[in-house]
Enzyme design. Structure first.
Site, PDB file in Angstrom:
ATOM      1  N   ASP A  96     -18.479 -30.431  24.563  1.00 19.06           N
ATOM      2  CA  ASP A  96     -19.016 -31.816  25.148  1.00 19.06           C
ATOM      3  C   ASP A  96     -17.750 -32.548  25.491  1.00 19.06           C
ATOM      4  O   ASP A  96     -17.037 -33.014  24.434  1.00 19.06           O
ATOM      5  CB  ASP A  96     -19.672 -32.281  24.060  1.00 19.06           C
ATOM      6  N   ASP A 196     -20.085 -35.981  29.381  1.00 18.48           N
ATOM      7  CA  ASP A 196     -20.792 -36.998  28.736  1.00 18.48           C
ATOM      8  C   ASP A 196     -20.845 -38.106  29.765  1.00 18.48           C
ATOM      9  O   ASP A 196     -19.610 -38.426  30.491  1.00 18.48           O
ATOM     10  CB  ASP A 196     -19.782 -37.623  27.530  1.00 18.48           C
ATOM     11  N   GLU A 246     -23.833 -35.206  32.316  1.00 19.42           N
ATOM     12  CA  GLU A 246     -25.131 -36.305  31.706  1.00 19.42           C
ATOM     13  C   GLU A 246     -25.015 -37.227  32.734  1.00 19.42           C
ATOM     14  O   GLU A 246     -23.992 -38.040  32.761  1.00 19.42           O
ATOM     15  CB  GLU A 246     -24.757 -36.666  30.302  1.00 19.42           C
ATOM     16  N   HIS A 320     -29.617 -35.276  21.316  1.00 17.24           N
ATOM     17  CA  HIS A 320     -29.384 -36.143  20.039  1.00 17.24           C
ATOM     18  C   HIS A 320     -29.507 -37.584  20.255  1.00 17.24           C
ATOM     19  O   HIS A 320     -29.181 -38.302  19.524  1.00 17.24           O
ATOM     20  CB  HIS A 320     -27.969 -35.786  19.678  1.00 17.24           C
ATOM     21  N   ASP A 321     -29.820 -37.928  21.651  1.00 15.15           N
ATOM     22  CA  ASP A 321     -30.051 -39.404  21.859  1.00 15.15           C
ATOM     23  C   ASP A 321     -31.654 -39.710  22.020  1.00 15.15           C
ATOM     24  O   ASP A 321     -31.882 -40.815  22.187  1.00 15.15           O
ATOM     25  CB  ASP A 321     -29.302 -39.776  23.061  1.00 15.15           C
TER      26      ASP A 321
END
Ligand code: GLC
Length: 548
Positions: A96, A196, A246, A320-321
């Site tokens: 990531d 990200d 993302e 994870h968000d």
């Protein structure tokens, strides 16, 4: 050429996956210990959220060194072993890369602070307007997006936490440095990258106040974004690796360009529009029942839009968000199992590459925390204060957090019914969800009818059936808010996928030709057919396949 349609990616949040040494934090050796489980699940790629040295103000998304391992997670040998042990099992590792910002503890920022001009150019420092920040933009974690540094008499931009300073991509030296990080990990055998919030890296030439919003319209899918991505991919030679961006608050037209092979940018995109259908007026911290019609409309728009222009979607509900999908669009009670399976089938059979977030394959639920002290996430803590400041009672603020907090997905992976779900022998950094006794890997591994086995089947089907990995998609029953249905077609093969999004029985018309179809997959026994109709039971998913 990488056949993206056959692959499934599994997302690991290392901090909460498996703790091998009893300090309460998951670690790289913990992942190595669980590789057999992941191989057995059948996934192809393992995406690890950041394990780089970091003060952990945003759980590792505040990177202080891109080419090392945070000692909390292990060391470089552990990472090398993880890569080689994964390879041995046919699994590939994806890292990531957080390239929109660094931690303010990163040596570059520290040098900037110490007055080194060269490093000040790595970030976005601006003069204020009198004693006011350069613009009125808001941070995505709440509060102003600028922080004043008295020593430099300047403000720096941070779209996220105050310890996450935005990088200046206009500066070619920054771009060169970041390319170096990709090359470093590529040489170590990493086979893919998740970038990200990468569509925020290109900031506008002129910074202006935003009187319509929080500033995002000026820097989202910004002016040089496509140029920067092309350059990064070309100069690091990652065209044939698995790459996913993302894309925050993005646009379809941009995502087509990001992911169309000819453009040589990325393999695919995450967009979040379908995960905002329960935000009242687009506001994350304002609760609303999911608008299913809008959900369906968005899936259709993105699926058919990407198909038409040869873009490629990353398919996902959880990360994870995000709160857990079964708690959000499914049912935690009577139809827990059915709804978790239906939600899985719903996206796994679409066009794109599916992602599974740890525990989703078990139907893990939200955390149901009751006190603010149980939360760990900086965003949740900030918004708790903001909500109280807006006049909400503690009870109201906690209710909102329990639905929306990112910590809902960050509770420990539930391996067994033992203490802390078998995640750690120590004290976990965050409390587990209370239901690990019922929802855990050990239990589901033994049960052929479990959610875990259903996910395994979805992963296998994608590899076996070209109609899933390569087929075209078209939507059915557009006017029916409660049924998400589509067909997949490839050469002579055809599938019909019907999903009841609700806890009520629903009858839909069936076309005469469907009598030549057989059931390929479902979450109930049999299928209820009457004259020209199919009745879908609560949260039923049924996949019909053309036979003969
Ligand atoms: C992404 C990450 C999130 C992080 C943010 C800032 O949205 O997924 O966890 O807080 O970027 O890096």
């Amino acid at each position: 050429m990488l056949n993206l349609g056959e692959k499934t990616v599994y997302q690991i949040y290392p901090k909460s996956f498996y703790d091998s040494d009893g300090d309460g934090l998951g670690d790289l050796r913990g992942i190595i210990e669980k590789l057999d489980y992941l191989q057995d699940l059948g996934v192809d790629y393992l995406w690890l959220t950041p394990v780089f040295p970091s003060p952990q103000n945003d759980n590792g998304y505040d990177v202080a060194d891109y080419c090392a391992i945070d000692p909390r997670f292990g060391n470089m040998e552990d990472m090398e072993e993880l890569i080689s042990q994964s390879e041995r099992r046919g699994l590939k590792v994806m890292l990531d890369m957080v390239f929109n910002h660094t931690s303010t503890y990163h040596p570059w920022f520290q040098k900037a602070l110490a007055g080194e001009r060269e490093y000040q150019d790595y970030y976005i420092f601006k003069e204020g307007k009198g004693d006011q920040p350069p613009t009125n933009w808001q941070s995505k974690f709440g509060g102003p997006a600028w922080e004043y540094l008295p020593s430099l008499k300047k403000w720096y931009l941070h779209l996220f936490d105050v310890t996450q300073a935005d990088l200046n991509w206009e500066n070619p030296r920054v771009r060169e440095e970041l390319k170096g990080m990709i090359r470093f990990w590529k040489e170590k055998g990493v086979q893919g990258f998740r970038f990200d919030v990468v569509n925020l890296i290109s900031k506008p030439e002129h910074f202006a106040d935003d009187f319509q919003g929080d500033g995002r319209r000026f820097y989202t899918d910004g002016p040089h974004i496509h140029e920067y991505l092309k350059e990064l991919v070309r100069d690091t030679g990652i065209q044939e690796l698995m790459t996913v961006g993302e894309m925050s608050s993005t646009h379809l037209e941009d995502c087509i360009r990001y992911s169309n092979r000819k453009e040589q940018e990325l393999s695919m995109c995450f967009n979040f529009h379908h995960l905002k259908v329960d935000y009242r007026d687009g506001e994350k911290w304002s609760l609303m029942e999911p608008d299913r019609m809008e959900l369906k409309r968005l899936f259709e728009e993105w699926q058919t839009g990407m198909q038409r222009e040869h873009g490629w979607n990353a398919l996902f509900w959880c990360n994870h968000d995000q709160p857990r999908i079964v708690s959000r669009f499914g049912d935690e009670g009577q139809y827990w199992k059915q709804s978790a399976k239906m939600l899985g089938a719903c996206i796994h059979l679409m066009q794109g590459t599916p992602y599974i977030y740890q525990g989703e394959e078990l139907g893990m639920t939200n955390a149901h925390f009751r006190e603010i002290g149980q939360y760990r996430d900086v965003e949740s803590q900030n918004y708790y204060e903001i909500l109280l400041g807006q006049g909400k009672t503690e009870e109201e603020a906690l209710k909102i957090l329990s639905a929306r907090s990112r910590d809902n997905s960050r509770t420990p992976m539930q391996w067994s019914g033992e203490t802390n779900g078998g995640f750690t022998k120590g004290t976990p950094w965050i409390e587990p969800a209370g239901n690990y006794g019922e929802i855990n890997v050990r239990r589901q591994a033994e049960d052929e009818d479990s959610i875990l086995h259903f996910y395994k089947r979805l992963i296998v089907l994608r590899k076996e059936r070209a109609v899933i990995s390569k087929g075209g998609i078209a939507f059915l029953f557009q006017e029916h808010a409660d049924v998400l249905a589509y067909t997949r077609v490839y050469e002579g093969e055809k599938l019909i996928v019907l999903n009841n999004l609700t806890g009520q029985e629903i009858t839909v018309p069936a076309e005469p030709a469907w009598c030549r179809y057989g059931k390929l997959l479902g979450n109930y026994e049999g299928i209820w057919e009457a004259e020209g109709h199919i009745t879908l039971r609560p949260f039923e998913t049924v996949v019909l396949e053309k036979r003969g």
